[in-house]
Design a protein around this motif. Structure first.
Motif, PDB file in Angstrom:
ATOM      1  N   ASN A 200       1.966  -1.113   4.681  1.00 38.58           N
ATOM      2  CA  ASN A 200       3.042  -2.075   4.920  1.00 38.58           C
ATOM      3  C   ASN A 200       2.524  -3.517   4.895  1.00 38.58           C
ATOM      4  O   ASN A 200       3.204  -4.427   4.397  1.00 38.58           O
ATOM      5  CB  ASN A 200       3.713  -1.783   6.261  1.00 38.58           C
TER       6      ASN A 200
ATOM      7  N   ARG B  47       1.968  -4.500   1.269  1.00 42.18           N
ATOM      8  CA  ARG B  47       3.254  -4.772   0.615  1.00 42.18           C
ATOM      9  C   ARG B  47       3.798  -6.130   1.046  1.00 42.18           C
ATOM     10  O   ARG B  47       4.329  -6.888   0.227  1.00 42.18           O
ATOM     11  CB  ARG B  47       4.247  -3.670   0.961  1.00 42.18           C
TER      12      ARG B  47
ATOM     13  N   HIS C 186       2.060  -8.769  -0.774  1.00 37.89           N
ATOM     14  CA  HIS C 186       2.136  -8.573  -2.226  1.00 37.89           C
ATOM     15  C   HIS C 186       0.773  -8.211  -2.808  1.00 37.89           C
ATOM     16  O   HIS C 186       0.363  -8.721  -3.849  1.00 37.89           O
ATOM     17  CB  HIS C 186       2.689  -9.837  -2.921  1.00 37.89           C
TER      18      HIS C 186
ATOM     19  N   LEU D 149      -0.091  -4.846  -3.146  1.00 36.54           N
ATOM     20  CA  LEU D 149      -0.032  -3.478  -3.668  1.00 36.54           C
ATOM     21  C   LEU D 149      -0.243  -3.496  -5.176  1.00 36.54           C
ATOM     22  O   LEU D 149       0.182  -4.407  -5.884  1.00 36.54           O
ATOM     23  CB  LEU D 149       1.333  -2.846  -3.353  1.00 36.54           C
TER      24      LEU D 149
END
Length: 292
Positions: free
Chosen positions: A261, A264, A267, A269
């Motif tokens: 999380n 993500r 940004h 990932l």
């Protein structure tokens, strides 16, 4: 020359007094001799045998009178230093101290036993009991962990000296618990440094957990905290690399879900990032969804 009646009477009186004094002295002397004779007949109470003292100590242990037990074993050693029961009494005195929670006295007594009987068949038990004395004194992770280190050293000595014994197997389990305890201490300090934004010190603590305590339950969290610190420092590549290690080794842990999380949100990932595994539903959860 004739003597007057008064002088004769005084003479007899004087002689009578002398006789009475002599008789009194004789009685006193006889009484004194009798008293001395009786005194010679009084004897000190006889010391119980070594076997009896040893059995007294064992009985006291069974009835949880540990202070009395240690006293009986000590008395046996003092009065029968060469008895066949003395060695066992030395060992059992250490055990009695252990049961009293007198760990320092127990270690001292067990060290003495091992010094005197290094090849005893009970040496394995003595080393194990000695290690337990340190193990029982392990402090909470909030406090200094010197005692945990000492316990680990003593337990490892049991494993090294007597690897095929039940004592070694139990010692190994306790070593694992000690290592987990030490890792918990490192995590506690690391989280404190992280909260204080002392990221370099926090990194050192978390990295030590990952490198030195790989078999403990704290590694997954340590990897997650490393990702957090790397992102706080703007080290995106290190954060993604550490996250991949966490995802590979602990894909279904809550710590990887937290890390995923975070990646993500920032940004970070990529196509190769492993998604966290969903929790397997328990029996009650499956029944709930089946009904509703």
């Amino acid at each position: 020359m004739s003597q007057s009646p008064d002088r004769i009477s005084n003479s007899f009186r004087t002689r009578g007094n002398a006789v009475r004094l002599a008789a009194a002295a004789s009685v006193t002397l006889l009484c004194g001799c009798s008293w001395l004779s009786n005194k010679e007949k009084v004897q000190a109470p006889k010391m119980a045998s070594a076997e009896t003292l040893y059995n007294y100590g064992i009985d006291a242990l069974h009835s949880q009178r540990y202070t009395l037990a240690s006293g009986e074993f000590e008395l046996l050693q003092q009065n029968y230093p060469y008895s066949g029961y003395t060695g066992n009494a030395e060992l059992m005195e250490g055990y009695a101290y252990y049961l009293q929670g007198e760990y320092a006295l127990s270690v001292q007594q067990l060290d003495r036993y091992l010094e005197l009987h290094p090849t005893s068949p009970d040496a394995a038990y003595a080393f194990y009991l000695r290690a337990l004395c340190y193990y029982e004194q392990i402090a909470d992770v909030q406090r200094d962990q010197q005692g945990t280190t000492e316990a680990m050293d003593a337990l490892e000595e049991v494993v090294t000296r007597f690897p095929q014994t039940a004592y070694a197997r139990d010692a190994q389990l306790k070593i694992d618990l000690c290592r987990d305890h030490l890792a918990g201490k490192e995590m506690l300090v690391g989280r404190y440094y992280q909260q204080q934004h002392n990221y370099e010190a926090a990194l050192n603590r978390y990295q030590r957990v990952v490198q030195d305590f790989q078999t403990t339950n704290h590694v997954a969290e340590a990897l997650h905290r490393l990702v957090e610190v790397y992102m706080a420092l703007g080290l995106a590549d290190e954060a993604k690399r550490t996250a991949s290690v966490l995802g590979y080794n602990y894909p279904d842990s809550q710590w990887y879900r937290y890390t995923y999380n975070d990646l993500r949100e920032y940004h970070l990932l990529s196509n190769g990032t492993v998604q966290p595994k969903a929790h397997a539903q328990g029996f009650m959860s499956r029944m709930w969804h089946a009904v509703f």
